[in-house]
Design a protein around this motif. Structure first.
Motif, mmCIF file in Angstrom:
data_model
loop_
_atom_site.group_PDB
_atom_site.id
_atom_site.type_symbol
_atom_site.label_atom_id
_atom_site.label_comp_id
_atom_site.label_asym_id
_atom_site.label_seq_id
_atom_site.Cartn_x
_atom_site.Cartn_y
_atom_site.Cartn_z
ATOM 1 N N GLY A 1 2.635 23.300 16.705
ATOM 2 C CA GLY A 1 2.795 22.037 17.410
ATOM 3 C C GLY A 1 1.587 21.777 18.292
ATOM 4 N N VAL A 2 1.780 20.932 19.287
ATOM 5 C CA VAL A 2 0.698 20.552 20.190
ATOM 6 C C VAL A 2 1.060 20.973 21.613
ATOM 7 C CG1 VAL A 2 -0.664 18.654 21.121
ATOM 8 C CG2 VAL A 2 0.083 18.601 18.734
ATOM 9 N N LEU A 3 0.137 21.664 22.254
ATOM 10 C CA LEU A 3 0.283 22.027 23.667
ATOM 11 C C LEU A 3 -0.794 21.270 24.440
ATOM 12 C CD1 LEU A 3 1.388 23.665 26.039
ATOM 13 C CD2 LEU A 3 -0.132 25.540 25.372
ATOM 14 N N SER A 4 -0.355 20.364 25.313
ATOM 15 C CA SER A 4 -1.281 19.505 26.056
ATOM 16 C C SER A 4 -1.238 19.854 27.538
ATOM 17 C CB SER A 4 -0.915 18.023 25.878
ATOM 18 O OG SER A 4 -0.906 17.679 24.511
ATOM 19 N N VAL A 5 -2.405 20.076 28.111
ATOM 20 C CA VAL A 5 -2.533 20.336 29.543
ATOM 21 C C VAL A 5 -3.419 19.242 30.133
ATOM 22 C CG1 VAL A 5 -3.236 21.968 31.324
ATOM 23 C CG2 VAL A 5 -2.345 22.814 29.142
ATOM 24 N N SER A 6 -2.918 18.547 31.154
ATOM 25 C CA SER A 6 -3.678 17.427 31.724
ATOM 26 C C SER A 6 -3.686 17.506 33.242
ATOM 27 C CB SER A 6 -3.085 16.092 31.274
ATOM 28 O OG SER A 6 -1.758 15.944 31.746
ATOM 29 N N LEU A 7 -4.703 16.868 33.824
ATOM 30 C CA LEU A 7 -4.879 16.842 35.269
ATOM 31 C C LEU A 7 -5.039 15.399 35.725
ATOM 32 C CD1 LEU A 7 -5.465 18.262 38.007
ATOM 33 C CD2 LEU A 7 -7.874 18.335 37.331
ATOM 34 N N ARG B 1 2.648 20.051 28.573
ATOM 35 C CA ARG B 1 3.617 19.436 27.670
ATOM 36 C C ARG B 1 3.517 20.079 26.288
ATOM 37 N NH1 ARG B 1 5.941 14.388 27.935
ATOM 38 N NH2 ARG B 1 4.505 13.860 29.660
ATOM 39 N N ASP B 2 4.675 20.385 25.693
ATOM 40 C CA ASP B 2 4.683 20.912 24.331
ATOM 41 C C ASP B 2 5.587 20.062 23.448
ATOM 42 O OD1 ASP B 2 7.495 22.014 24.043
ATOM 43 O OD2 ASP B 2 6.860 23.262 25.742
ATOM 44 N N THR B 3 5.440 20.247 22.151
ATOM 45 C CA THR B 3 6.256 19.501 21.178
ATOM 46 C C THR B 3 7.278 20.418 20.536
ATOM 47 O OG1 THR B 3 4.599 19.930 19.462
ATOM 48 C CG2 THR B 3 4.383 17.871 20.711
ATOM 49 N N GLY B 4 7.781 21.377 21.341
ATOM 50 C CA GLY B 4 8.688 22.399 20.822
ATOM 51 C C GLY B 4 10.131 21.961 20.719
ATOM 52 N N ILE B 5 11.005 22.955 20.670
ATOM 53 C CA ILE B 5 12.430 22.722 20.397
ATOM 54 C C ILE B 5 13.157 22.106 21.585
ATOM 55 C CG2 ILE B 5 12.527 24.561 18.679
ATOM 56 C CD1 ILE B 5 13.702 26.385 20.821
ATOM 57 N N GLY B 6 12.570 22.188 22.794
ATOM 58 C CA GLY B 6 13.204 21.596 23.967
ATOM 59 C C GLY B 6 14.361 22.417 24.493
ATOM 60 N N MET B 7 15.018 21.902 25.524
ATOM 61 C CA MET B 7 16.136 22.602 26.173
ATOM 62 C C MET B 7 17.265 21.622 26.459
ATOM 63 S SD MET B 7 14.155 24.873 29.073
ATOM 64 C CE MET B 7 13.071 23.541 29.571
ATOM 65 N N ASP B 8 18.487 22.160 26.453
ATOM 66 C CA ASP B 8 19.596 21.321 26.894
ATOM 67 C C ASP B 8 19.655 21.343 28.412
ATOM 68 O OD1 ASP B 8 20.807 23.738 27.678
ATOM 69 O OD2 ASP B 8 21.899 23.919 25.788
ATOM 70 N N GLN B 9 20.516 20.499 28.982
ATOM 71 C CA GLN B 9 20.546 20.345 30.443
ATOM 72 C C GLN B 9 20.974 21.637 31.138
ATOM 73 O OE1 GLN B 9 23.034 17.181 31.829
ATOM 74 N NE2 GLN B 9 22.395 17.369 33.961
ATOM 75 N N GLY C 1 15.011 19.136 20.835
ATOM 76 C CA GLY C 1 14.233 18.481 19.793
ATOM 77 C C GLY C 1 13.138 17.565 20.302
ATOM 78 N N ALA C 2 13.024 17.382 21.617
ATOM 79 C CA ALA C 2 12.047 16.438 22.170
ATOM 80 C C ALA C 2 10.942 17.122 22.964
ATOM 81 C CB ALA C 2 12.756 15.413 23.060
ATOM 82 N N GLY C 3 10.856 18.443 22.900
ATOM 83 C CA GLY C 3 9.808 19.153 23.622
ATOM 84 C C GLY C 3 10.100 19.275 25.111
ATOM 85 N N THR C 4 9.148 19.846 25.826
ATOM 86 C CA THR C 4 9.297 20.110 27.266
ATOM 87 C C THR C 4 8.010 19.740 27.993
ATOM 88 O OG1 THR C 4 10.830 21.935 26.835
ATOM 89 C CG2 THR C 4 9.779 21.884 29.006
ATOM 90 N N CYS C 5 8.177 19.188 29.192
ATOM 91 C CA CYS C 5 7.021 18.870 30.024
ATOM 92 C C CYS C 5 7.248 19.421 31.435
ATOM 93 C CB CYS C 5 6.790 17.362 30.101
ATOM 94 S SG CYS C 5 5.376 16.896 31.148
ATOM 95 N N PHE C 6 6.372 20.335 31.852
ATOM 96 C CA PHE C 6 6.392 20.843 33.218
ATOM 97 C C PHE C 6 5.370 20.052 34.026
ATOM 98 C CE2 PHE C 6 8.166 24.427 30.939
ATOM 99 C CZ PHE C 6 9.130 24.917 31.808
ATOM 100 N N SER C 7 5.813 19.476 35.146
ATOM 101 C CA SER C 7 4.934 18.708 36.026
ATOM 102 C C SER C 7 4.781 19.466 37.344
ATOM 103 C CB SER C 7 5.510 17.311 36.292
ATOM 104 O OG SER C 7 5.637 16.591 35.076
ATOM 105 N N ILE C 8 3.569 19.884 37.633
ATOM 106 C CA ILE C 8 3.282 20.661 38.842
ATOM 107 C C ILE C 8 2.578 19.749 39.852
ATOM 108 C CG2 ILE C 8 2.032 22.633 39.788
ATOM 109 C CD1 ILE C 8 2.211 23.917 37.000
ATOM 110 N N TYR C 9 3.206 19.584 41.022
ATOM 111 C CA TYR C 9 2.643 18.752 42.085
ATOM 112 C C TYR C 9 2.092 19.674 43.183
ATOM 113 C CZ TYR C 9 5.280 14.956 39.905
ATOM 114 O OH TYR C 9 5.781 14.043 39.012
ATOM 115 N N LEU C 10 0.809 19.528 43.491
ATOM 116 C CA LEU C 10 0.167 20.303 44.553
ATOM 117 C C LEU C 10 -0.473 19.344 45.555
ATOM 118 C CD1 LEU C 10 -1.579 22.981 42.307
ATOM 119 C CD2 LEU C 10 0.385 23.380 43.807
#
Length: 658
Positions: free
Chosen positions: A411-417, A443-451, A496-505
Motif C-alpha cells: 500500500g501507500v505510507l504517506s508522511v507529511s508536515l 497515513r496508511d492505506t491499510g486494513i484500518g481499525m474499528d472504533q 478498510g479505510a486505512g489509518t491516519c495519525f495526526s501529531i500536533y506539536l
C-alpha cells in the motif's frame, strides 16, 4: 413650702430612677457616712434595711460583710480596720469579690471633689462564668488545633513527598521535614524565609515563572533538575495549587514535589527499549542495503584485481568513484543508525521537523517491503518544535512499522508536515491549549481499525498482534512522549479505510533551514602541507597506513607511533613534530583523549586533532561538557582531513581566530 415640696418630688423621682438601675449604688461623704443609695444595694448585697439609711457609717456595712465571712476567715476587727483606713484615702479603686454563695461582685469606687466617694456594685457572676467557659473552650480548641497540627506534621513528615506553602513574596509559611531538608533547612528555619533565599538564585530563576503563574490563579505542573549533596542529579516533578478565596484572590500556593528520578530512569529505559526494538526491525532492511554497497565495492575491487594490464586513469576513476560513493553512503547510514540507537532519553531542543522526517525516511527505506510506497511531503524547513529529536524518530518508526503490519499486501505510507491552528473547541477535544501547532500526519492505506480498537490503542500492553510479536508499549510510549512535549495525537480510522495519525506539536519558528556541509567540488590548493611533520597514533596498521598515504598526498611528512605511550614520548622529545593526529579508542593505559590532554600540558604549541570511527566515545571526556580538541569522524575524505590539519596547525600558531 411649695419649693420644699417640689425639691422633695424631684428627689423622689431621682431615687425611683436609681432604684431601677440593675446595679448597687452608694454615696458616702467625707466622714464616710451614707448620703444616698438605691434599692440594688440591699437587693444585690443582702444588706439589712435597718442600716441602709442616711447617716449610717461605712463601718456598719463592712462589719456585716466581715461577720458573715465575705472577706474570708480570720481577725474580723483587723479586716474592718484595714478597709476603713483604705477608704479614708479616697482613691479610685476597682476589685472583684466572690461572696460565699458564689456570687461575683465588681466594686468600682470614684472619689468626689469635696471628699467622699461614689461606689457602683455590679453582679458579674454570669459574665465571669461565660468568660470562664469561653476561655475553657478556647483552651480546648487550642489543644485540639495543636493536636491536629501535630498530626498534620506527623503525616506530612512521613509522606514520601515534599510539601510546602508559599505566601505572596514568595515566602515560605510551612514546609514538611522532607521539603526543608531538601534545601538544607529545618521546618522551623525555613518558615518566614523568602523562596529565592531558600532555593538559591539560579534555581529560583528557573522556578519563578511557574510560581508567578500559580499566584495568578492557575494550577501549574513542571519538572526541574537539581544536584544532590552527593553530586548525583535528581529530577523533581512539582505541582503548585493556588489557595484562593471565593472572590478570586490568591492567598498563597500549596507546593507538592515528588522525586521523579526513578521514574525518569524507568522512562529512559522504556524509551531505549523501544528504540532498540526499532533498531532490530531496521537492521534486516539495512543489511540488504549494506550488502548492495559491499557488492559495489567488492565487484569493482575484483575487476581491478583481475586486470592483467595497466589501467587507464579514466577506467580507474570509473571504478573507484562508485566505491568511494558506496563507502560514504555506508558511513552515513551507520552514523544515522548509531545516533538513533544511542539517543538520550530526554534531550529537548528546537529542531526542524523536516530534518527528523527525512532522517526517519532514510532509516525506513531499506526496512519496509517493496510493496509499500513510502512518500514524504516535508518541504518547509521553518516548521520546528521543542522536542527530543531521537524520540521523535522513534515515534515515526513505531508508526511506520504499525502501518507496515496493517498493509500485509502492500500500500501507500504517506508522511507529511504542515501547520495547523487549533480553535478552542478542537483544542479542548485534544486536551491542549488553543494556538498554532506543527502537524505531522502519518497515513496508511491499510486494513484500518474499528472504533473499539481505536479507543484502546494508546493503553499500555494493549496489542492486536499475536502473542510474542508485540509488547503493547509502542503506541503508549508514543502517546506519553507527545503529551510530555506539550502536544497531542489524534487517530482517525475505519475498517478498510486505512489509518491516519495526526501529531500536533507546539509550533516554533526555525531561524534557518537545515544545512549539511557538503564536500567542496574542487580542491583548495592552499590546504596542502609544506612537509610539516605529523605524528600519527593509530593502533590498526591498515588504517594507519591508509591515513599515512592520505597525509602524504596532502604534502605532509608522517611519523607513525605504535602506541599511545610511544606517541607521548615522541611528541615530548621531538620538537620538529608540528601536529598530533590520534585515534581516540586505543588499547593501553592511555586513550587518545587522555594522550592529547597529557601532551597539551607540556607542549601547548603542538597542534592536536583526534579521529574516531566509534560515535559513542564522549563518555571518555569525563565531566567535561565537550571535547576540547577537533574530532574527525572516520571515514573521512582528503578534503576533510586537509581542513582539519590546516585548522589545528593555524590554531597552534595563533593565526586562527576560530
Amino acid at each position: 413650702m411649695e419649693e420644699i415640696n417640689q425639691l422633695k418630688a424631684q428627689l423622689d423621682l431621682m431615687q425611683a430612677a436609681l432604684d431601677h438601675i440593675n446595679q448597687g449604688f452608694t454615696v458616702f461623704d467625707r466622714d464616710l457616712r451614707l448620703v444616698a443609695w438605691n434599692r440594688g444595694l440591699y437587693d444585690m448585697l443582702d444588706m439589712p434595711k435597718d442600716i441602709v439609711k442616711r447617716g449610717s457609717h461605712l463601718e456598719a456595712f463592712i462589719r456585716v460583710n466581715a461577720e458573715r465571712g465575705e472577706y474570708g476567715a480570720g481577725d474580723i476587727e483587723g479586716k474592718i480596720a484595714r478597709r476603713i483606713e483604705r477608704a479614708k484615702l479616697f482613691e479610685p479603686h476597682y476589685f472583684e469579690r466572690i461572696r460565699p454563695n458564689g456570687q461575683i461582685i465588681a466594686v468600682s469606687g470614684t472619689p468626689l471633689p469635696q471628699g467622699g466617694f461614689v461606689t457602683i456594685y455590679s453582679d458579674v457572676t454570669e459574665e465571669r462564668r461565660r468568660q470562664e467557659t469561653l476561655e475553657q473552650t478556647v483552651a480546648e480548641r487550642s489543644r485540639a488545633l495543636q493536636q491536629s497540627e501535630d498530626w498534620l506534621r506527623l503525616v506530612t513528615d512521613n509522606i514520601p513527598a515534599l510539601i510546602a506553602y508559599l505566601s505572596p513574596g514568595p515566602v515560605f509559611r510551612f514546609a514538611n521535614r522532607r521539603y526543608a531538608e531538601w534545601f538544607g533547612q529545618s521546618v522551623t528555619s525555613i518558615a518566614g524565609r523568602g523562596a529565592k533565599e531558600v532555593v538559591g538564585a539560579e534555581l529560583f530563576g528557573e522556578l519563578e515563572p511557574h510560581i508567578e503563574r500559580a499566584f495568578s490563579g492557575n494550577a501549574v505542573s513542571y519538572e526541574y533538575q537539581r544536584e544532590r549533596p552527593d553530586g548525583t542529579n535528581a529530577f523533581m516533578r512539582s505541582t503548585l495549587i493556588p489557595d484562593m478565596t471565593k472572590d478570586g484572590r490568591t492567598l498563597g500556593i500549596f507546593v507538592l514535589s515528588l522525586d521523579a528520578t526513578d521514574q525518569k530512569q524507568a522512562e529512559a529505559a522504556l524509551v531505549q527499549s523501544q528504540r532498540m526494538d526499532a533498531v532490530g526491525k531496521l537492521t534486516g532492511g539495512l543489511a540488504h542495503d549494506f550488502n548492495n554497497l559491499l557488492a559495489i565495492i567488492m565487484g569493482n575491487l575484483l575487476s581491478l584485481n583481475r586486470a592483467e594490464t595497466p589501467i587507464a586513469r579514466t577506467d580507474l576513476d570509473r571504478k573507484v568513484a562508485p566505491m568511494l560513493d558506496a563507502a560514504q553512503r555506508g558511513s552515513d547510514l551507520i552514523e544515522r543508525l548509531l545516533a538513533f540507537s544511542r539517543g538520550k532519553a530526554i534531550d529537548p531542543q528546537v529542531v526542524a521537523l523536516a530534518d527528523i522526517l527525512t532522517s526517519a525516511k532514510t532509516l525506513l527505506e531499506g526496512s519496509l517491503p517493496s510493496s509499500i510506497d513510502l512518500k514524504l511531503d516535508a518541504n518547509d524547513n521553518h516548521i520546528a518544535a521543542l522536542i527530543d529529536p531521537t524520540q521523535m524518530e522513534t515515534v515515526l518508526i513505531n508508526l511506520a512499522f504499525n502501518a507496515r503490519d496493517a498493509m500485509p499486501d502492500g500500500g501507500v505510507l504517506s508522511v507529511s508536515l504542515s501547520e495547523a491552528d487549533l480553535g478552542t473547541g478542537e483544542a479542548e477535544k485534544l486536551g491542549v491549549a488553543p494556538g498554532h501547532y506543527a502537524l505531522v500526519s502519518v497515513r496508511d492505506t491499510g486494513i484500518g481499525m474499528d472504533q473499539e480498537t481505536r479507543l484502546k490503542i494508546f493503553e499500555p500492553f494493549f496489542t492486536t498482534k499475536s502473542f510474542g510479536t508485540g509488547s503493547g508499549l509502542g503506541l503508549s510510549t508514543v502517546y506519553g512522549f507527545i503529551h510530555q512535549s506539550g502536544g497531542a495525537i489524534d487517530v482517525q480510522s475505519a475498517p478498510g479505510a486505512g489509518t491516519c495519525f495526526s501529531i500536533y506539536l507546539p509550533f516554533t519558528q526555525c531561524v534557518s533551514g537545515p544545512g549539511n556541509a557538503s564536500e567542496p567540488s574542487s580542491w583548495d590548493e592552499t590546504l596542502k602541507g609544506e612537509g610539516e611533520l605529523i605524528l600519527l597514533a593509530e593502533d590498526d596498521p591498515s588504517v594507519a597506513q591508509a591515513v599515512t598515504d592520505q597525509l602524504q598526498r596532502l604534502g605532509y611528512s608522517v611519523l607513525q607511533a605504535e602506541s599511545a605511550e610511544d606517541a607521548k614520548n615522541l611528541a615530548l622529545t621531538l620538537p620538529d613534530i608540528k601536529c598530533l593526529l590520534s585515534d581516540i579508542i586505543m588499547p593501553g593505559q592511555l586513550n587518545g583523549l587522555a594522550l592529547a590532554r597529557s601532551i597539551r600540558k607540556d607542549r601547548p604549541d603542538l597542534g592536536i586533532a583526534l579521529m574516531t570511527g566509534y560515535t559513542d566515545w564522549s563518555a571518555l571526556a569525563g565531566k567535561q561538557a565537550s571535547c576540547e580538541f577537533t574530532v574527525l569522524a572516520k571515514p573521512f575524505s582528503d578534503m576533510q582531513l586537509a581542513e582539519t590539519i590546516t585548522h589545528v596547525l593555524s590554531s597552534a600558531n595563533g593565526t586562527d581566530g576560530s
